[in-house]
Design a protein around this motif. Structure first.
Motif, PDB file in Angstrom:
ATOM      1  N   ASP A 159      55.861  36.138  27.779  1.00 34.43           N
ATOM      2  CA  ASP A 159      55.667  37.056  26.645  1.00 34.43           C
ATOM      3  C   ASP A 159      54.265  36.957  26.042  1.00 34.43           C
ATOM      4  O   ASP A 159      53.826  37.869  25.328  1.00 34.43           O
ATOM      5  N   ASP A 160      53.569  35.850  26.297  1.00 36.25           N
ATOM      6  CA  ASP A 160      52.215  35.692  25.773  1.00 36.25           C
ATOM      7  C   ASP A 160      51.171  36.385  26.651  1.00 36.25           C
ATOM      8  O   ASP A 160      50.017  36.505  26.257  1.00 36.25           O
ATOM      9  N   LEU A 161      51.591  36.812  27.827  1.00 35.13           N
ATOM     10  CA  LEU A 161      50.682  37.500  28.730  1.00 35.13           C
ATOM     11  C   LEU A 161      50.656  38.987  28.374  1.00 35.13           C
ATOM     12  O   LEU A 161      51.679  39.663  28.432  1.00 35.13           O
ATOM     13  N   VAL A 162      49.482  39.497  28.029  1.00 36.51           N
ATOM     14  CA  VAL A 162      49.350  40.904  27.635  1.00 36.51           C
ATOM     15  C   VAL A 162      49.144  41.802  28.850  1.00 36.51           C
ATOM     16  O   VAL A 162      49.691  42.905  28.927  1.00 36.51           O
ATOM     17  N   ALA A 163      48.358  41.324  29.818  1.00 39.67           N
ATOM     18  CA  ALA A 163      48.069  42.129  31.001  1.00 39.67           C
ATOM     19  C   ALA A 163      47.656  41.214  32.145  1.00 39.67           C
ATOM     20  O   ALA A 163      47.184  40.093  31.928  1.00 39.67           O
ATOM     21  N   ILE A 196      44.504  34.897  47.514  1.00 36.48           N
ATOM     22  CA  ILE A 196      45.186  35.678  46.486  1.00 36.48           C
ATOM     23  C   ILE A 196      44.344  35.570  45.219  1.00 36.48           C
ATOM     24  O   ILE A 196      43.797  34.498  44.909  1.00 36.48           O
ATOM     25  N   GLU A 197      44.201  36.672  44.488  1.00 36.36           N
ATOM     26  CA  GLU A 197      43.223  36.715  43.392  1.00 36.36           C
ATOM     27  C   GLU A 197      43.788  37.492  42.211  1.00 36.36           C
ATOM     28  O   GLU A 197      44.315  38.602  42.389  1.00 36.36           O
ATOM     29  N   PHE A 198      43.657  36.913  41.010  1.00 35.02           N
ATOM     30  CA  PHE A 198      44.257  37.497  39.814  1.00 35.02           C
ATOM     31  C   PHE A 198      43.352  37.341  38.601  1.00 35.02           C
ATOM     32  O   PHE A 198      42.606  36.361  38.483  1.00 35.02           O
ATOM     33  N   TRP A 199      43.453  38.319  37.701  1.00 33.29           N
ATOM     34  CA  TRP A 199      42.971  38.186  36.328  1.00 33.29           C
ATOM     35  C   TRP A 199      44.193  38.177  35.419  1.00 33.29           C
ATOM     36  O   TRP A 199      45.068  39.050  35.536  1.00 33.29           O
ATOM     37  N   LEU A 200      44.250  37.204  34.494  1.00 33.97           N
ATOM     38  CA  LEU A 200      45.367  37.058  33.566  1.00 33.97           C
ATOM     39  C   LEU A 200      44.820  37.119  32.138  1.00 33.97           C
ATOM     40  O   LEU A 200      43.957  36.317  31.774  1.00 33.97           O
ATOM     41  N   PHE A 201      45.332  38.060  31.343  1.00 34.32           N
ATOM     42  CA  PHE A 201      44.855  38.259  29.962  1.00 34.32           C
ATOM     43  C   PHE A 201      45.954  37.878  28.978  1.00 34.32           C
ATOM     44  O   PHE A 201      47.008  38.527  28.947  1.00 34.32           O
ATOM     45  N   PHE A 202      45.717  36.828  28.197  1.00 34.53           N
ATOM     46  CA  PHE A 202      46.720  36.299  27.282  1.00 34.53           C
ATOM     47  C   PHE A 202      46.394  36.670  25.833  1.00 34.53           C
ATOM     48  O   PHE A 202      45.243  36.912  25.486  1.00 34.53           O
ATOM     49  N   GLY A 203      47.431  36.675  25.007  1.00 33.62           N
ATOM     50  CA  GLY A 203      47.284  36.956  23.584  1.00 33.62           C
ATOM     51  C   GLY A 203      46.852  35.729  22.822  1.00 33.62           C
ATOM     52  O   GLY A 203      46.054  34.913  23.304  1.00 33.62           O
ATOM     53  N   PHE A 208      41.535  33.093  33.868  1.00 33.91           N
ATOM     54  CA  PHE A 208      42.297  33.054  32.623  1.00 33.91           C
ATOM     55  C   PHE A 208      41.417  33.617  31.512  1.00 33.91           C
ATOM     56  O   PHE A 208      40.325  33.102  31.246  1.00 33.91           O
ATOM     57  N   ALA A 209      41.883  34.674  30.858  1.00 32.92           N
ATOM     58  CA  ALA A 209      41.083  35.362  29.851  1.00 32.92           C
ATOM     59  C   ALA A 209      41.959  35.717  28.659  1.00 32.92           C
ATOM     60  O   ALA A 209      43.178  35.523  28.682  1.00 32.92           O
ATOM     61  N   THR A 210      41.332  36.244  27.612  1.00 28.83           N
ATOM     62  CA  THR A 210      42.070  36.684  26.428  1.00 28.83           C
ATOM     63  C   THR A 210      42.274  38.193  26.485  1.00 28.83           C
ATOM     64  O   THR A 210      41.553  38.921  27.191  1.00 28.83           O
ATOM     65  N   ALA A 211      43.224  38.668  25.714  1.00 30.04           N
ATOM     66  CA  ALA A 211      43.470  40.113  25.656  1.00 30.04           C
ATOM     67  C   ALA A 211      42.246  40.863  25.150  1.00 30.04           C
ATOM     68  O   ALA A 211      42.025  42.028  25.512  1.00 30.04           O
ATOM     69  N   GLY A 257      48.869  49.223  27.875  1.00 27.04           N
ATOM     70  CA  GLY A 257      48.222  50.363  28.502  1.00 27.04           C
ATOM     71  C   GLY A 257      46.707  50.261  28.536  1.00 27.04           C
ATOM     72  O   GLY A 257      46.038  51.089  29.160  1.00 27.04           O
ATOM     73  N   GLU A 258      46.151  49.257  27.870  1.00 29.38           N
ATOM     74  CA  GLU A 258      44.697  49.124  27.813  1.00 29.38           C
ATOM     75  C   GLU A 258      44.108  48.799  29.180  1.00 29.38           C
ATOM     76  O   GLU A 258      43.022  49.289  29.537  1.00 29.38           O
TER      77      GLU A 258
END
Length: 259
Positions: free
Chosen positions: A18-22, A40-47, A88-91, A117-118
């Motif tokens: 639930d803390d993951l925004v996108a 495997i490659e990801f960007w994770l944006f947390f609140g 690991f990044a912020t929203a 939706g951002e």
């Protein structure tokens, strides 16, 4: 492939956090070009609740090691040397996606989670392929690295010359791709070069990289790089700097006579 199971597990974790925004994935898998050697490659944006990155990664699967690379992303080595890259990044940083040079795949294949939706809007603002550089400027940069490789080799800094020759080859790859109309892997020009570029050109590009940090290998690589690059420069640019061409041709011929 293990990668498919890891990707499935990352998606499961993203949707359940639930803390993951996108979150988005990029690279070979969403582009449909992956094989058993692919990362495997990801960007994770947390609140507001930022996770412990290593703790979050431990929930995916057992791994051998994790390290923060020079770009600030966490690189994970899973069993079998399967490599994962996680940013690991912020929203608040979702907007920075708009500064990327291009999308790497269709939106539907890249987006893992987008609660606001951002992220979709940011990705949709990107072109499907990067803007290509001015050919004359690209060729000039090739010459810059080639002359640097020659000069530092003359000083005896052979390791530095080999390093510069890596940039020579990269710019030469861009020149070839631009001239041959094979720009689909522009951001990583060596990607699939053996499949996409003419065989003789691939062989020439291979000779343009020093096989060892010794004077003969460096001279041979410089000569091969100019032998390939001069022709492509003339294909790309109508008005070439003829005096510079003459200087580089003399340099190349001198290297060949020395050998």
């Amino acid at each position: 492939m293990l990668q498919h199971e890891l990707i499935r597990r990352v998606g499961e974790l993203c949707r359940g956090d639930d803390d993951l925004v996108a979150a988005l994935t990029y690279g070979s898998f969403p582009a449909g070009e992956a094989d058993e050697h692919s990362d495997i490659e990801f960007w994770l944006f947390f609140g507001s609740a930022q996770p412990n990155p290593v703790g979050w990664l431990e929930m995916i699967a057992p791994f051998r090691h994790v390290v923060v690379n020079e770009f600030g992303s966490h690189v994970v080595f899973f069993p079998g040397l399967v490599r994962g890259e996680f940013h690991f990044a912020t929203a608040d940083e979702i907007g920075s996606v708009r500064t990327w040079p291009a999308r790497s795949a269709d939106l539907g294949r890249m987006i893992v989670v987008d609660r606001t939706g951002e992220l979709r809007a940011a990705l949709a603002s990107l072109p499907s392929s990067p803007e290509l550089p001015d050919p004359a400027e690209l060729c000039g940069r090739f010459a810059n690295w080639l002359v640097l490789a020659h000069r530092v080799a003359q000083r005896g800094e052979l390791l530095r010359a080999v390093d510069a020759l890596g940039q020579v080859q990269r710019h030469l790859l861009w020149m070839v791709r631009l001239a041959e109309g094979r720009t689909e892997h522009w951001l990583t020009p060596s990607r699939a070069a053996e499949e996409e570029l003419p065989g003789p050109v691939v062989a020439a590009l291979g000779r343009a990289t020093a096989s060892a940090a010794d004077p003969g290998a460096v001279r041979e690589a410089i000569a091969a790089a100019w032998g390939c690059g001069a022709g492509y420069w003339r294909r790309l640019v109508d008005a070439v700097p003829e005096e510079l061409f003459a200087d580089l041709t003399v340099l190349s011929m001198g290297a060949q006579r020395h050998d």
